[in-house]
Scaffold this motif. Sequence first.
Motif, PDB file in Angstrom:
ATOM      1  N   THR A 166      86.753  34.285  27.680  1.00 21.26           N
ATOM      2  CA  THR A 166      85.295  35.070  27.644  1.00 21.26           C
ATOM      3  C   THR A 166      84.988  35.375  26.220  1.00 21.26           C
ATOM      4  O   THR A 166      83.973  35.969  26.170  1.00 21.26           O
ATOM      5  CB  THR A 166      85.377  36.121  28.761  1.00 21.26           C
ATOM      6  OG1 THR A 166      86.405  37.025  28.087  1.00 21.26           O
ATOM      7  CG2 THR A 166      85.379  35.951  30.116  1.00 21.26           C
ATOM      8  N   THR A 205      74.429  33.973  23.192  1.00 23.39           N
ATOM      9  CA  THR A 205      74.822  34.264  24.249  1.00 23.39           C
ATOM     10  C   THR A 205      74.730  35.339  25.336  1.00 23.39           C
ATOM     11  O   THR A 205      75.029  36.522  24.751  1.00 23.39           O
ATOM     12  CB  THR A 205      76.536  33.652  24.752  1.00 23.39           C
ATOM     13  OG1 THR A 205      76.812  32.465  24.046  1.00 23.39           O
ATOM     14  CG2 THR A 205      76.744  33.667  26.234  1.00 23.39           C
ATOM     15  N   GLU A 206      73.944  35.318  26.338  1.00 26.64           N
ATOM     16  CA  GLU A 206      73.594  36.494  27.130  1.00 26.64           C
ATOM     17  C   GLU A 206      74.813  37.105  27.549  1.00 26.64           C
ATOM     18  O   GLU A 206      75.812  36.359  28.011  1.00 26.64           O
ATOM     19  CB  GLU A 206      72.614  36.170  28.034  1.00 26.64           C
ATOM     20  CG  GLU A 206      71.110  35.696  27.720  1.00 26.64           C
ATOM     21  CD  GLU A 206      70.296  35.669  28.686  1.00 26.64           C
ATOM     22  OE1 GLU A 206      70.700  35.485  30.007  1.00 26.64           O
ATOM     23  OE2 GLU A 206      69.208  35.822  28.438  1.00 26.64           O
ATOM     24  N   VAL A 207      74.865  38.389  27.546  1.00 25.77           N
ATOM     25  CA  VAL A 207      75.931  39.286  28.313  1.00 25.77           C
ATOM     26  C   VAL A 207      75.488  39.844  29.553  1.00 25.77           C
ATOM     27  O   VAL A 207      74.662  40.788  29.762  1.00 25.77           O
ATOM     28  CB  VAL A 207      76.288  40.202  27.138  1.00 25.77           C
ATOM     29  CG1 VAL A 207      77.580  41.118  27.755  1.00 25.77           C
ATOM     30  CG2 VAL A 207      76.865  39.738  25.921  1.00 25.77           C
ATOM     31  N   TRP A 261      82.259  43.844  23.331  1.00 28.38           N
ATOM     32  CA  TRP A 261      81.531  44.740  24.311  1.00 28.38           C
ATOM     33  C   TRP A 261      82.494  45.317  25.280  1.00 28.38           C
ATOM     34  O   TRP A 261      83.617  45.041  25.518  1.00 28.38           O
ATOM     35  CB  TRP A 261      80.620  43.630  25.238  1.00 28.38           C
ATOM     36  CG  TRP A 261      79.774  42.706  24.403  1.00 28.38           C
ATOM     37  CD1 TRP A 261      80.074  41.587  23.979  1.00 28.38           C
ATOM     38  CD2 TRP A 261      78.317  43.102  24.176  1.00 28.38           C
ATOM     39  NE1 TRP A 261      78.958  41.034  23.208  1.00 28.38           N
ATOM     40  CE2 TRP A 261      78.036  41.862  23.641  1.00 28.38           C
ATOM     41  CE3 TRP A 261      77.500  43.996  24.495  1.00 28.38           C
ATOM     42  CZ2 TRP A 261      76.510  41.822  23.130  1.00 28.38           C
ATOM     43  CZ3 TRP A 261      76.209  44.079  24.027  1.00 28.38           C
ATOM     44  CH2 TRP A 261      75.835  42.944  23.478  1.00 28.38           C
ATOM     45  N   ALA A 306      83.469  39.954  28.045  1.00 28.68           N
ATOM     46  CA  ALA A 306      82.656  39.196  27.139  1.00 28.68           C
ATOM     47  C   ALA A 306      83.011  39.649  25.957  1.00 28.68           C
ATOM     48  O   ALA A 306      83.184  40.919  25.641  1.00 28.68           O
ATOM     49  CB  ALA A 306      81.115  39.391  27.215  1.00 28.68           C
ATOM     50  N   THR A 307      83.363  38.837  24.878  1.00 32.40           N
ATOM     51  CA  THR A 307      83.596  39.272  23.027  1.00 32.40           C
ATOM     52  C   THR A 307      82.765  38.224  22.411  1.00 32.40           C
ATOM     53  O   THR A 307      82.763  36.811  22.711  1.00 32.40           O
ATOM     54  CB  THR A 307      84.980  38.991  22.831  1.00 32.40           C
ATOM     55  OG1 THR A 307      85.709  39.819  23.963  1.00 32.40           O
ATOM     56  CG2 THR A 307      85.184  39.380  21.524  1.00 32.40           C
ATOM     57  N   SER A 308      81.843  38.612  21.757  1.00 33.56           N
ATOM     58  CA  SER A 308      80.790  37.829  20.938  1.00 33.56           C
ATOM     59  C   SER A 308      81.410  37.717  19.517  1.00 33.56           C
ATOM     60  O   SER A 308      81.554  38.622  18.938  1.00 33.56           O
ATOM     61  CB  SER A 308      79.304  38.462  21.101  1.00 33.56           C
ATOM     62  OG  SER A 308      78.874  38.611  22.254  1.00 33.56           O
ATOM     63  N   GLY A 317      73.636  39.602  20.749  1.00 35.94           N
ATOM     64  CA  GLY A 317      73.965  39.514  22.284  1.00 35.94           C
ATOM     65  C   GLY A 317      73.004  40.407  22.983  1.00 35.94           C
ATOM     66  O   GLY A 317      72.707  41.341  22.722  1.00 35.94           O
ATOM     67  N   VAL A 343      71.813  42.118  26.912  1.00 36.65           N
ATOM     68  CA  VAL A 343      72.324  42.316  27.956  1.00 36.65           C
ATOM     69  C   VAL A 343      71.364  42.082  29.060  1.00 36.65           C
ATOM     70  O   VAL A 343      70.361  42.404  29.108  1.00 36.65           O
ATOM     71  CB  VAL A 343      72.584  44.006  28.069  1.00 36.65           C
ATOM     72  CG1 VAL A 343      73.084  44.356  29.385  1.00 36.65           C
ATOM     73  CG2 VAL A 343      73.593  44.488  27.098  1.00 36.65           C
TER      74      VAL A 343
END
Length: 407
Positions: free
Chosen positions: A157, A163-165, A226, A248-250, A398, A400
């Motif tokens: 992830t 990328t949307e979270v 996140w 998620a980790t951006s 990112g 939300v």
Amino acid sequence: MPPFDVPEGHPFGPHNLPYGVFSPSGSDTRTVGVRLGDHVLDAAAAARALGSPYAALLGHPTLNPLLAAGRTAWSDVRRALTAWVTVPSHRETISPFFHPLTEVTLHLPFEVADYVDFYASENHARNVGQIFRPDSPDPLTPNWKHLPIGYHGRSGTVVVSGTEVVRPSGQRKAPSDPAPVFGPSVRLDIEAEVGFVVGTPTRMGHPVPLSGFRDHVFGVTLLNDWSARDLQAWEYVPLGPFLGKSFATSVSAWITPLDALDEARVTPPPRTHDLLPYLDDSTEDPGGYDLRITVAVNGHVVTEPPFSTMYWTAAQQLAHMTVNGASLRTGDLYGSGTVSGPAANQRGSLLELTWNGRDPLDLPTGKRTFLEDGDEVTLTAWAPGPNGTNITLGEVTGRVVPSPQEP
């Protein structure tokens, strides 16, 4: 502006040259690129046109083959790239292989193998301890000054900037609740971090000493860990973070090589406890990095955490991560942990900035304790470069979006 005509001192000038993976406009083909100003150079195409021996190493849809090639190759390729974009005789040959950033699609630049996250800022650890253990005589846990605390996360992830979270769902239970409930997190948070990308692998049973850091770590990326604080608070005893972190980790689309950050190396904060030999960096080269991070929510700056204040260095984290004999794989990623400075406007999470919701932030888009659907978080950073220049790291953004789960 033509790709070669980058103003002197530009933060993405030839002294920087971060690596990424992109697709040209109208193509699904992924290729390794290097950023110069507001353009990206197709590194493999340039290498082929110049008859470079590095064409095969760069001709892949991810950075992993380059990462695996090792430190000598990293330095050689970087020297070659610098020459390609600075020596006038190369201009005509490689000019066709530059693409405006506005006309490319950026991708996750490497295949993530394992992901580990640490807890290395003393300021952050003390803030969290004071928030959750206000009556404790010491906000730090007994082991904190003796080893870099960390946990193993979920590599699948890790997502690229932009990328949307999706708001995560799970169990949560407030202290006053009679039983846990299931539903979307209502305390969604961010953590401003720096990620370190491993290149050269190791065999099981062979720890990496402090002196081996630069032989195994290719570069750095900004990282947003996140965090669903309500899910995390209910689940983390006794084994630590799980669903509250793994959704998620951006990371940035650009990996800045360590060689670009030589001028940013600094001595870490003074050690207050004697360290075991494998973590004792008193005779090592400076292990800290002077990275200046900025966090914005919906375009409004909320904090500016200084990475130079991190108590545990990336070299110590790598040494501790492998001291039990755990092996490294090409593409391993480890996060520094939340970066927080000593001042209130240097805290690296909303948990700290709002003191667990007690002190809401007053933003142009409304008051915030934790993130609301539609909020966009952006991390940027820079570091001192050679000859008075700055090195800018690739940003991490990112937004939300609502959970598909019903409460």
